[in-house]
Each structure stands twice: as C-alpha cells, then as structure tokens.
Design a protein around this motif. Structure first.
Motif, PDB file in Angstrom:
ATOM      1  N   ARG A 105       0.829  -1.208   0.000  1.00  0.00           N
ATOM      2  CA  ARG A 105       0.000   0.000   0.000  1.00  0.00           C
ATOM      3  C   ARG A 105       0.862   1.255   0.000  1.00  0.00           C
ATOM      4  O   ARG A 105       0.508   2.260  -0.633  1.00  0.00           O
ATOM      5  N   ASP A 106       1.993   1.209   0.682  1.00  0.00           N
ATOM      6  CA  ASP A 106       2.918   2.341   0.640  1.00  0.00           C
ATOM      7  C   ASP A 106       3.455   2.551  -0.774  1.00  0.00           C
ATOM      8  O   ASP A 106       3.585   3.686  -1.241  1.00  0.00           O
ATOM      9  N   LEU A 107       3.787   1.462  -1.449  1.00  0.00           N
ATOM     10  CA  LEU A 107       4.285   1.573  -2.815  1.00  0.00           C
ATOM     11  C   LEU A 107       3.245   2.222  -3.723  1.00  0.00           C
ATOM     12  O   LEU A 107       3.573   3.028  -4.606  1.00  0.00           O
ATOM     13  N   ALA A 108       1.990   1.868  -3.512  1.00  0.00           N
ATOM     14  CA  ALA A 108       0.929   2.425  -4.347  1.00  0.00           C
ATOM     15  C   ALA A 108       0.731   3.918  -4.081  1.00  0.00           C
ATOM     16  O   ALA A 108       0.693   4.731  -5.017  1.00  0.00           O
ATOM     17  N   ARG A 109       0.652   4.302  -2.809  1.00  0.00           N
ATOM     18  CA  ARG A 109       0.293   5.697  -2.514  1.00  0.00           C
ATOM     19  C   ARG A 109       1.486   6.641  -2.503  1.00  0.00           C
ATOM     20  O   ARG A 109       1.326   7.850  -2.655  1.00  0.00           O
ATOM     21  N   LYS A 110       2.693   6.094  -2.340  1.00  0.00           N
ATOM     22  CA  LYS A 110       3.871   6.957  -2.309  1.00  0.00           C
ATOM     23  C   LYS A 110       4.683   6.926  -3.602  1.00  0.00           C
ATOM     24  O   LYS A 110       5.305   7.926  -3.964  1.00  0.00           O
ATOM     25  N   GLU A 111       4.702   5.761  -4.261  1.00  0.00           N
ATOM     26  CA  GLU A 111       5.542   5.610  -5.453  1.00  0.00           C
ATOM     27  C   GLU A 111       4.734   5.413  -6.734  1.00  0.00           C
ATOM     28  O   GLU A 111       5.301   5.372  -7.820  1.00  0.00           O
ATOM     29  N   GLY A 112       3.410   5.266  -6.589  1.00  0.00           N
ATOM     30  CA  GLY A 112       2.569   5.054  -7.766  1.00  0.00           C
ATOM     31  C   GLY A 112       2.731   3.686  -8.389  1.00  0.00           C
ATOM     32  O   GLY A 112       2.430   3.497  -9.564  1.00  0.00           O
ATOM     33  N   LEU A 113       3.205   2.718  -7.606  1.00  0.00           N
ATOM     34  CA  LEU A 113       3.460   1.368  -8.102  1.00  0.00           C
ATOM     35  C   LEU A 113       2.469   0.396  -7.475  1.00  0.00           C
ATOM     36  O   LEU A 113       2.495   0.166  -6.257  1.00  0.00           O
ATOM     37  N   LEU A 114       1.562  -0.157  -8.281  1.00  0.00           N
ATOM     38  CA  LEU A 114       0.561  -1.101  -7.798  1.00  0.00           C
ATOM     39  C   LEU A 114       1.117  -2.508  -7.971  1.00  0.00           C
ATOM     40  O   LEU A 114       1.174  -3.027  -9.081  1.00  0.00           O
ATOM     41  N   CYS A 115       1.526  -3.113  -6.868  1.00  0.00           N
ATOM     42  CA  CYS A 115       2.281  -4.367  -6.929  1.00  0.00           C
ATOM     43  C   CYS A 115       1.649  -5.452  -6.073  1.00  0.00           C
ATOM     44  O   CYS A 115       0.821  -5.190  -5.202  1.00  0.00           O
ATOM     45  N   GLY A 116       2.091  -6.697  -6.311  1.00  0.00           N
ATOM     46  CA  GLY A 116       1.632  -7.834  -5.546  1.00  0.00           C
ATOM     47  C   GLY A 116       2.376  -7.984  -4.229  1.00  0.00           C
ATOM     48  O   GLY A 116       3.316  -7.239  -3.918  1.00  0.00           O
ATOM     49  N   GLY A 117       1.952  -8.997  -3.453  1.00  0.00           N
ATOM     50  CA  GLY A 117       2.490  -9.192  -2.107  1.00  0.00           C
ATOM     51  C   GLY A 117       3.974  -9.489  -2.063  1.00  0.00           C
ATOM     52  O   GLY A 117       4.672  -9.077  -1.133  1.00  0.00           O
ATOM     53  N   SER A 118       4.492 -10.215  -3.061  1.00  0.00           N
ATOM     54  CA  SER A 118       5.926 -10.511  -3.060  1.00  0.00           C
ATOM     55  C   SER A 118       6.740  -9.242  -3.263  1.00  0.00           C
ATOM     56  O   SER A 118       7.841  -9.101  -2.714  1.00  0.00           O
ATOM     57  N   SER A 119       6.199  -8.289  -4.027  1.00  0.00           N
ATOM     58  CA  SER A 119       6.876  -7.000  -4.194  1.00  0.00           C
ATOM     59  C   SER A 119       6.928  -6.251  -2.873  1.00  0.00           C
ATOM     60  O   SER A 119       7.944  -5.652  -2.512  1.00  0.00           O
ATOM     61  N   GLY A 120       5.807  -6.295  -2.137  1.00  0.00           N
ATOM     62  CA  GLY A 120       5.789  -5.658  -0.826  1.00  0.00           C
ATOM     63  C   GLY A 120       6.806  -6.281   0.112  1.00  0.00           C
ATOM     64  O   GLY A 120       7.516  -5.581   0.838  1.00  0.00           O
ATOM     65  N   ALA A 121       6.891  -7.613   0.085  1.00  0.00           N
ATOM     66  CA  ALA A 121       7.878  -8.304   0.911  1.00  0.00           C
ATOM     67  C   ALA A 121       9.293  -7.909   0.508  1.00  0.00           C
ATOM     68  O   ALA A 121      10.163  -7.673   1.367  1.00  0.00           O
ATOM     69  N   ASN A 122       9.549  -7.849  -0.790  1.00  0.00           N
ATOM     70  CA  ASN A 122      10.884  -7.494  -1.275  1.00  0.00           C
ATOM     71  C   ASN A 122      11.296  -6.102  -0.810  1.00  0.00           C
ATOM     72  O   ASN A 122      12.419  -5.891  -0.332  1.00  0.00           O
ATOM     73  N   VAL A 123      10.395  -5.140  -0.989  1.00  0.00           N
ATOM     74  CA  VAL A 123      10.735  -3.759  -0.621  1.00  0.00           C
ATOM     75  C   VAL A 123      10.849  -3.619   0.891  1.00  0.00           C
ATOM     76  O   VAL A 123      11.734  -2.911   1.396  1.00  0.00           O
ATOM     77  N   TRP A 124       9.976  -4.302   1.640  1.00  0.00           N
ATOM     78  CA  TRP A 124      10.118  -4.300   3.104  1.00  0.00           C
ATOM     79  C   TRP A 124      11.494  -4.831   3.486  1.00  0.00           C
ATOM     80  O   TRP A 124      12.172  -4.259   4.344  1.00  0.00           O
ATOM     81  N   GLY A 125      11.932  -5.905   2.841  1.00  0.00           N
ATOM     82  CA  GLY A 125      13.254  -6.454   3.111  1.00  0.00           C
ATOM     83  C   GLY A 125      14.356  -5.459   2.801  1.00  0.00           C
ATOM     84  O   GLY A 125      15.335  -5.345   3.547  1.00  0.00           O
ATOM     85  N   CYS A 126      14.197  -4.727   1.711  1.00  0.00           N
ATOM     86  CA  CYS A 126      15.186  -3.703   1.354  1.00  0.00           C
ATOM     87  C   CYS A 126      15.298  -2.643   2.448  1.00  0.00           C
ATOM     88  O   CYS A 126      16.403  -2.181   2.783  1.00  0.00           O
TER      89      CYS A 126
END
Length: 345
Positions: free
Chosen positions: A262-283
């Motif tokens: 949800r952060d990626l969507a509202r802050k970066e304009g990137l609508l992504c799946g759960g694995s993307s969220g996990a990846n960025v959280w890990g970063c």
C-alpha cells in the motif's frame, strides 16, 4: 521492432524509489518485472525452459505442459502455450487469488486447485498432484520449476546482467523473496560474480522453512505454517534454491508485506503484488545495516491488479486479521441517494 510476443520478455525498466523511509544516502532501485507480457518475472524462466525443451525434443508440437504454480508461472505457461499450440494443465494451492485463477482459464489453461494446508508428499499437495498428472500422461512435459537448474540459469543469463548494466559497481545489496529460489539464486550469483562484496538477502515469510534452514541447517516441520503472501516461501526444500548464493535470510510477516504494498501504491505510484511488498520491506530492513553511501536493488515480480480482491480490499484485510487499513486517500463509501443534497450554482 519486436516480431513475436516472447521477444517482449525481459529488458524491463529499473526505477528509483524515492519516497520511502530510507537512511540518508541509501538509494533503492526496483526492476519492474510485472511489465513482462505475461505480467510477471516468471515469463523469463518459462520461455527459457520451454525453448530448451523444444530444442531437445522433450516438448513436441501439440504436446501438453503440466506444472504446479502459485499463479505467475502458470500465466507464463498459458501465454506461451497459446502462442505455440500446446495444452496447459496447471495445479495450484487454493490461496491463489481469484484473479490469477481467472487469468489462467481465460488463456485456455486447465487448472486444478489443491488445498493449501496439504502437506508435502500427500496426494492432495499441489506439487505432488502435478507430478502425478505428468506421470499419467505419456509425452507430456513438466517444467519442474522448483528443481530445474534452468530456472536459476535463466536469471543468471538475463535478470542479473540487465541489473548490472544499469547499476554496476554501485550495488551493495540485492534483496528478493523466493519460492523456487530461481530469482535470488541466479541473479544473486551473477551479481556476486561481478562484485563479490554484494549482499544477497532472501526475504522469507513466517511459515516457510528457508529461514531456519539457512541459519540452522535443518528443516523443522514445526516451523511450517500457512501464510497469505503468494508466490514466496516454501514448505519443502527446492533444489533450485542455492543457499551458497545467499549472504542472509530475513523473515517477513504478511502484514508488513501488505502494508508495504500500500505504501508503494500511494507513495511511489506502483501497484504491486504481495511478493513485491515483501521485497521492498526487506530492502528497508537491509538499508538500516549498510554503510552509506549504498545502493540496494530488488525486483517487483507482479502487479497488484492480481490481488485487488485481497491486498487492496479492506474487507479482506480485516477479515483475515490485519486490522483497519490506515492508508490515507482510500475512497469512502458514497452516501445513499436520498441523503445527497443538491446545490444551486
């Protein structure tokens, strides 16, 4: 000019994420793998393995492809099967989103949904079901994505070099979740072959076995549990996962992955799946451990369009124990027609 659909696979853009909470002078880049024609990073391995099978004669005209999938590999198989005249039979756990299931059917694949809770080795497990169907159909072909070394090789030859050409020596860490392990193993191995100091960090959901296996060298059945993030983690050791290519494994909770989506969507304009969220959280976790200046890179494996009924559905989040979504800007429910007041202008 691209002549064939498969020629559009790969060479996806890399963008910098600039509005997340990163330490000063730490930069984060993401490769937009959901822009592959089949909608995910799995297009790469499916094309690579099918090309090899055709060249070896293991897959012949009019043949049948059988595979177990969490959805994205299945979509890539169904897409290429449609263009090459193959039949596709795909098995998947029942936690796979309705959107993914409908996509596979729309592309002409036959799907068999298996219980997520089925244990490895049981006849109802989606991997064992695929293997049985393959054995029952002489002449069929199974990609065997979990144990096929060509999976990681595809990323060693494509994803890794594409990232290196753009970011080169500035890369300090590559972070990605994994199920088969192909992405993190192949990409990480290539990047470390260019610069051995690069960290390769696997993000593993709680309920998967990879974290405990990496840190303790054992598969602990008591650690196996269900989780909601699709396409990452595993309840058995995939031979494709090369632990020697990893420098660390960290655990992620479902809620953190979904909140990051949800952060990626509202802050970066990137609508992504759960694995993307996990990846960025890990970063974001790895960023706290790096000495600046430093650059981290990850992949965004698929689009959030496939999860509108789940990750981006407030009712689903609440029903599954993730609490009230706090993302600002959500559309509020419209009042009834009778409650609306007209205004003169």
């Amino acid at each position: 000019m691209t002549k064939h659909l498969q020629d559009a696979i790969g060479q996806t853009p890399i963008v910098e994420l600039t509005r997340l909470d990163l330490p000063e002078r730490v930069r984060l880049f993401a490769k937009l793998e959901y822009l592959n024609p089949g909608g995910s990073i799995k297009d790469r391995i499916v094309r690579y393995i099918i090309d090899d099978a055709e060249q070896r004669g293991a897959l012949r005209a009019g043949g049948t492809i059988v595979e177990n999938t969490s959805g994205n590999t299945g979509a890539a198989i169904a897409m290429l099967a449609a263009t090459r005249g193959y039949r596709a039979i795909l098995t998947m756990p029942d936690k796979v989103s309705r959107e993914k299931q409908d996509t596979l059917r729309a592309l002409g694949a036959e799907i068999i949904v298996c219980p997520t809770a089925a244990s490895p080795g049981s006849p109802d497990h989606y991997v064992d079901t695929a293997r049985r169907l393959h054995a029952e159909r002489p002449g069929s072909f199974m990609l065997n994505q979990y144990d096929n070394p060509l999976n990681a090789e595809a990323h060693f030859r494509t994803t890794g070099p594409e990232i290196w050409r753009v970011l080169k020596n500035q890369i300090a860490a590559f972070v990605a979740a994994g199920s088969t392990g192909g992405t993190i193993s192949g990409t990480g191995r290539y990047l470390r072959s260019q610069k051995s100091e690069i960290r390769t960090v696997l993000v593993d959901p709680i309920g998967s076995i990879y974290h405990s296996y990496f840190h303790r060298g054992v598969v602990d059945p008591s650690m196996i549990g269900t989780y909601h993030v699709e396409g990452i983690g595993e309840d058995h050791l995939a031979e494709c996962m090369d632990f020697s290519a990893l420098t660390d494994v960290i655990q992620v909770e479902d809620g953190d992955a979904f909140a990051t989506c949800r952060d990626l969507a509202r802050k970066e304009g990137l609508l992504c799946g759960g694995s993307s969220g996990a990846n960025v959280w890990g970063c974001l976790q790895v960023a706290k451990t790096l000495r600046a200046p430093a650059t981290i890179v990850t992949v965004l494996p698929d689009s959030g369009v496939k999860y509108m009924s789940k990750i981006y559905n407030d009712d689903w989040l609440i029903a599954n124990g993730f609490g009230e979504p706090t993302t600002p800007g959500l559309i509020s429910r419209c009042p009834s027609v009778g409650s609306l007041q007209s205004k003169r202008v």
